[in-house]
Write a protein that holds these residues in place. Structure first.
Motif, PDB file in Angstrom:
ATOM      1  N   ASN A  93       0.821  -1.218   0.000  1.00  0.00           N
ATOM      2  CA  ASN A  93       0.000   0.000   0.000  1.00  0.00           C
ATOM      3  C   ASN A  93       0.855   1.268   0.000  1.00  0.00           C
ATOM      4  O   ASN A  93       0.481   2.273  -0.593  1.00  0.00           O
ATOM      5  CB  ASN A  93      -0.934   0.004   1.219  1.00  0.00           C
ATOM      6  CG  ASN A  93      -2.300  -0.546   0.875  1.00  0.00           C
ATOM      7  OD1 ASN A  93      -2.411  -1.571   0.208  1.00  0.00           O
ATOM      8  ND2 ASN A  93      -3.340   0.135   1.311  1.00  0.00           N
ATOM      9  N   GLY A 184     -14.306   7.215  -6.268  1.00  0.00           N
ATOM     10  CA  GLY A 184     -12.964   6.628  -6.332  1.00  0.00           C
ATOM     11  C   GLY A 184     -12.988   5.121  -6.232  1.00  0.00           C
ATOM     12  O   GLY A 184     -12.273   4.413  -6.957  1.00  0.00           O
ATOM     13  N   THR A 188     -11.981   2.645  -9.516  1.00  0.00           N
ATOM     14  CA  THR A 188     -10.877   1.695  -9.326  1.00  0.00           C
ATOM     15  C   THR A 188     -11.351   0.265  -9.491  1.00  0.00           C
ATOM     16  O   THR A 188     -10.661  -0.572 -10.098  1.00  0.00           O
ATOM     17  CB  THR A 188     -10.244   1.878  -7.936  1.00  0.00           C
ATOM     18  OG1 THR A 188      -9.819   3.232  -7.797  1.00  0.00           O
ATOM     19  CG2 THR A 188      -9.056   0.951  -7.743  1.00  0.00           C
ATOM     20  N   SER A 193      -7.463  -0.667 -11.358  1.00  0.00           N
ATOM     21  CA  SER A 193      -6.207   0.058 -11.202  1.00  0.00           C
ATOM     22  C   SER A 193      -6.432   1.340 -10.419  1.00  0.00           C
ATOM     23  O   SER A 193      -7.101   2.261 -10.910  1.00  0.00           O
ATOM     24  CB  SER A 193      -5.607   0.386 -12.578  1.00  0.00           C
ATOM     25  OG  SER A 193      -4.485   1.223 -12.437  1.00  0.00           O
ATOM     26  N   SER A 194      -5.867   1.412  -9.227  1.00  0.00           N
ATOM     27  CA  SER A 194      -5.961   2.648  -8.451  1.00  0.00           C
ATOM     28  C   SER A 194      -5.108   3.736  -9.098  1.00  0.00           C
ATOM     29  O   SER A 194      -5.423   4.925  -9.000  1.00  0.00           O
ATOM     30  CB  SER A 194      -5.483   2.404  -7.010  1.00  0.00           C
ATOM     31  OG  SER A 194      -4.138   1.965  -6.988  1.00  0.00           O
ATOM     32  N   SER A 195      -4.036   3.326  -9.787  1.00  0.00           N
ATOM     33  CA  SER A 195      -3.181   4.296 -10.457  1.00  0.00           C
ATOM     34  C   SER A 195      -3.944   5.040 -11.546  1.00  0.00           C
ATOM     35  O   SER A 195      -3.770   6.256 -11.729  1.00  0.00           O
ATOM     36  CB  SER A 195      -1.962   3.601 -11.072  1.00  0.00           C
ATOM     37  OG  SER A 195      -1.196   2.979 -10.067  1.00  0.00           O
ATOM     38  N   THR A 197      -7.179   5.603 -11.593  1.00  0.00           N
ATOM     39  CA  THR A 197      -8.096   6.527 -10.914  1.00  0.00           C
ATOM     40  C   THR A 197      -7.361   7.769 -10.448  1.00  0.00           C
ATOM     41  O   THR A 197      -7.845   8.901 -10.605  1.00  0.00           O
ATOM     42  CB  THR A 197      -8.763   5.828  -9.711  1.00  0.00           C
ATOM     43  OG1 THR A 197      -9.459   4.678 -10.173  1.00  0.00           O
ATOM     44  CG2 THR A 197      -9.742   6.758  -9.015  1.00  0.00           C
ATOM     45  N   ALA A 222     -10.067   5.336  -4.033  1.00  0.00           N
ATOM     46  CA  ALA A 222      -9.253   4.478  -4.905  1.00  0.00           C
ATOM     47  C   ALA A 222      -8.461   3.468  -4.096  1.00  0.00           C
ATOM     48  O   ALA A 222      -8.258   2.321  -4.511  1.00  0.00           O
ATOM     49  CB  ALA A 222      -8.310   5.347  -5.743  1.00  0.00           C
ATOM     50  N   ASN A 223      -8.023   3.894  -2.904  1.00  0.00           N
ATOM     51  CA  ASN A 223      -7.279   2.988  -2.032  1.00  0.00           C
ATOM     52  C   ASN A 223      -8.134   1.795  -1.602  1.00  0.00           C
ATOM     53  O   ASN A 223      -7.653   0.676  -1.473  1.00  0.00           O
ATOM     54  CB  ASN A 223      -6.797   3.756  -0.798  1.00  0.00           C
ATOM     55  CG  ASN A 223      -5.368   3.448  -0.453  1.00  0.00           C
ATOM     56  OD1 ASN A 223      -4.499   3.497  -1.317  1.00  0.00           O
ATOM     57  ND2 ASN A 223      -5.103   3.122   0.803  1.00  0.00           N
ATOM     58  N   THR A 226      -8.965  -0.666  -4.751  1.00  0.00           N
ATOM     59  CA  THR A 226      -7.914  -1.567  -5.228  1.00  0.00           C
ATOM     60  C   THR A 226      -8.006  -2.959  -4.604  1.00  0.00           C
ATOM     61  O   THR A 226      -7.397  -3.906  -5.103  1.00  0.00           O
ATOM     62  CB  THR A 226      -6.522  -0.954  -4.964  1.00  0.00           C
ATOM     63  OG1 THR A 226      -5.548  -1.662  -5.735  1.00  0.00           O
ATOM     64  CG2 THR A 226      -6.148  -1.046  -3.501  1.00  0.00           C
ATOM     65  N   ASN A 252      -7.236  -1.377   4.286  1.00  0.00           N
ATOM     66  CA  ASN A 252      -7.563  -0.233   3.438  1.00  0.00           C
ATOM     67  C   ASN A 252      -8.787   0.528   3.940  1.00  0.00           C
ATOM     68  O   ASN A 252      -8.853   1.752   3.816  1.00  0.00           O
ATOM     69  CB  ASN A 252      -7.772  -0.702   1.992  1.00  0.00           C
ATOM     70  CG  ASN A 252      -6.464  -0.999   1.293  1.00  0.00           C
ATOM     71  OD1 ASN A 252      -5.490  -1.370   1.927  1.00  0.00           O
ATOM     72  ND2 ASN A 252      -6.419  -0.821  -0.011  1.00  0.00           N
ATOM     73  N   HIS A 288      -1.598  11.090  -0.718  1.00  0.00           N
ATOM     74  CA  HIS A 288      -1.703   9.635  -0.898  1.00  0.00           C
ATOM     75  C   HIS A 288      -0.674   8.906  -0.030  1.00  0.00           C
ATOM     76  O   HIS A 288      -0.990   7.904   0.632  1.00  0.00           O
ATOM     77  CB  HIS A 288      -1.495   9.304  -2.383  1.00  0.00           C
ATOM     78  CG  HIS A 288      -1.858   7.906  -2.749  1.00  0.00           C
ATOM     79  ND1 HIS A 288      -1.371   7.275  -3.868  1.00  0.00           N
ATOM     80  CD2 HIS A 288      -2.669   6.998  -2.146  1.00  0.00           C
ATOM     81  CE1 HIS A 288      -1.867   6.057  -3.938  1.00  0.00           C
ATOM     82  NE2 HIS A 288      -2.661   5.864  -2.911  1.00  0.00           N
TER      83      HIS A 288
END
Length: 578
Positions: A93, A184, A188, A193-195, A197, A222-223, A226, A252, A288
């Motif tokens: 994470n 978010g 995701t 993919s959180s990246s 987002t 987004a976290n 994922t 998370n 983040h």
């Protein structure tokens, strides 16, 4: 507009994704020798090392999903403990926040999916052309699974492309923070993919489409989103994989709650304390990282408690394959003996079903509609899994025998108990013998000799006839002992007749040159094991269905000396007199 083809692309991606997970885990099990296990343990032996491993590998691969899926494969293969996996989860994470920094600084991110096709090519070609090199074949399978996994993720993203293009971020501008968090999570989960987002969030705040606080809330979502990738990877898996996915989700969610509670102070630190009010893109990357570090600090003291919680949520299944003895106290001798008898009859029925599956007898018309009732047929799966369950059932029967033996039994009860146990052992031995000769019979079917090539079909026909005869014993629950004895007797005589006929035909084949000495020896040994297995099953069913121990000594002599028994049969002795 979302089309049917988009849905199929999404489903195809999901299929490739799950198949990639399967190949990776299978390959890791094959490759996980002692040195490999020591290597994995060395770098995840403590929580601190595991966290650093998760952080560094995620930073290098630019995909927390990849690391988490590898963790699932490792724990599924038994080379990583839950405690070590939790450490990697925490580190991954933190490592995934590096992507936001790269996007913020360079405007793009390194994507591992771009090398999926070369990996699939190398893995697939290596797998096909390495049949003689098991280690290279397993390595190729690992590469193939890794490539398919990411190719599947790429397909899944493509399948939902229309959905993401329909999403207008301005629609939710000015509403509560919880809705941005949900956006978010949703983005995701859809894009896996959180990246991706976070990249959307950075683009939105850089054009002032949304304010910094709203972007921060979407990053929090987004976290949480994922975790969907890991949950998908654990679907249908063993319990420990579900535990890892659950820990990932809990961490998370806890981190998200802490970040929302501290949203205002963190935003103030970034915008006012550091003076990054105009550096909103870098501010999101910093936010983040900060809230994931806070989550790490909060979670580390709770690792033991969380591990205990997931152990309770996902207890390891207790594999009990018995139907009758598990709920019968061994101290109550009358009930225990009755349950013991029924359990061994259940063992026979499952062994019967195993042989039907092993020899593909369900394709034979006489047996297509004669399988035992669903209540009796509890086992499914591959031949190997079925046989393993038979062995486990036999082990549970023996364990129950030991517990009954520890109780006080009358002399006659003790003799009956021992006799039932011998029946169970005989049934297990018969199933093993018939399993062992199956591969040899398959080889016979490829022989040039027509006599040898037709032998497997003969054995299959004899087994069908044998099973059909015994199935009649269970069709009518109220069959009297005379009918049972008559059926067993006639079946026994038929088995002996078929044995003598097969030996005579084999002798004739040798005389006319249709069978050489070496093959004849293999064939006759297979026939001996086949016939002896049928005898053991018949003697066992006689003991169980008639509860008669008077023939015990003669039965043991008979099973051990089939020639003398054949002589007695030829002289007119029947099964009841043995």
């Amino acid at each position: 507009m979302l089309s049917l083809s988009d849905i199929w692309v999404l489903l195809a991606g999901l299929g490739l994704f799950l198949f990639g997970i399967y190949l990776m885990e299978d390959a890791i099990k094959a490759l996980a020798g002692r040195s490999f296990k020591q290597f994995v343990r060395r770098y995840t032996s403590t929580t601190a090392r595991a966290v650093l491993t998760g952080l560094s590998t995620t930073s290098l691969l630019q995909s927390s999903s990849a690391i988490m899926l590898m963790v699932l494969a490792f724990v599924g293969a038994g080379v990583m403990t839950l405690q070590n996996a939790v450490g990697v989860v925490l580190g991954a994470n933190i490592g995934t926040t590096i992507t936001a920094w790269i996007v913020a600084f360079f405007g793009f991110k390194i994507s591992i999916e771009s090398i999926a096709l070369p990996i699939i090519a190398l893995g697939g070609i290596g797998f096909i052309f390495s049949t003689e090199k098991p280690r290279l074949r397993s390595t190729s399978k690992l590469l193939l699974g890794f490539g398919l996994l990411f190719h599947g993720l790429d397909y899944m993203k493509g399948g939902v492309e229309q959905l993401t293009t329909l999403f207008d971020i301005e629609v939710i501008a000015g509403v509560g923070m919880w809705l941005f968090v949900f956006a978010g999570v949703l983005l995701t989960a859809l894009m896996q993919s959180s990246s991706a987002t976070i990249a959307i969030v950075l683009a939105a705040i850089s054009t002032e489409m949304i304010e910094f606080r709203a972007g921060a809330a979407m990053v929090i979502g987004a976290n949480v989103g994922t975790t969907v990738t890991v949950i998908l990877g654990a679907l249908g898996g063993i319990q420990i994989k579900k535990k890892v996915a659950c820990v990932h989700l809990l961490f998370n969610v806890l981190t998200a709650v802490a970040a929302l509670l501290l949203l205002s102070p963190l935003v103030w630190v970034i915008e006012v304390g550091l003076g990054w009010r105009q550096q909103v893109v870098l501010g999101i990357a910093l936010f983040h990282t900060l809230f994931n570090l806070i989550g790490l600090v909060l979670f580390i003291p709770l690792i033991s408690s969380v591990a205990s919680l997931v152990d309770r949520l996902f207890p390891e299944p207790v594999h009990t394959f018995t139907h009758y003895i598990q709920n019968t106290p061994p101290e109550v001798s009358d009930a225990a003996l009755t349950a013991f008898n029924k359990e061994i009859l259940h063992q026979y029925k499952e062994s019967r079903n195993f042989l039907v599956k092993l020899y593909e007898l369900e394709k034979c018309p006489p047996l297509q509609h004669t399988t035992p009732s669903p209540a009796d047929h509890a086992f499914t799966g591959s031949i190997g899994e079925f046989y393993l369950r038979l062995k486990q059932l036999h082990g549970e029967i023996f364990d129950y025998y030991a517990r009954i033996s520890a109780a006080e039994l009358e002399n006659e009860e003790s003799k009956l108990l021992d006799h039932y146990l011998r029946s169970s052992r005989s049934i297990m031995n018969a199933a093993k013998n018939l399993k062992d000769i199956k591969s040899e019979l398959d080889e016979f079917s490829l022989a040039e000799s027509s006599f040898l090539g037709n032998a497997p079909a003969q054995f299959q026909s004899r087994l069908v006839e044998f099973i059909l005869a015994l199935d009649a014993l269970f069709k009518e629950p109220e069959k009297n002992t005379t009918e049972i004895s008559k059926t067993l007797n006639s079946t026994f005589i038929k088995v002996e007749e078929q044995d003598r006929l097969f030996i005579r035909e084999s002798s004739e084949a040798i005389r006319r040159g249709a069978l050489d000495d070496v093959k004849a020896t293999s064939l006759l040994m297979a026939n001996r094991l086949f016939t002896q297995s049928c005898r053991m099953i018949l003697l066992s069913l006689r003991s169980l269905l008639l509860a008669d121990i008077s023939e015990d000594e003669s039965s043991k002599r008979y099973v051990g000396t089939p020639r003398s028994a054949n002589a007695r049969i030829s002289a007119g002795t029947d099964f009841d007199q043995l």
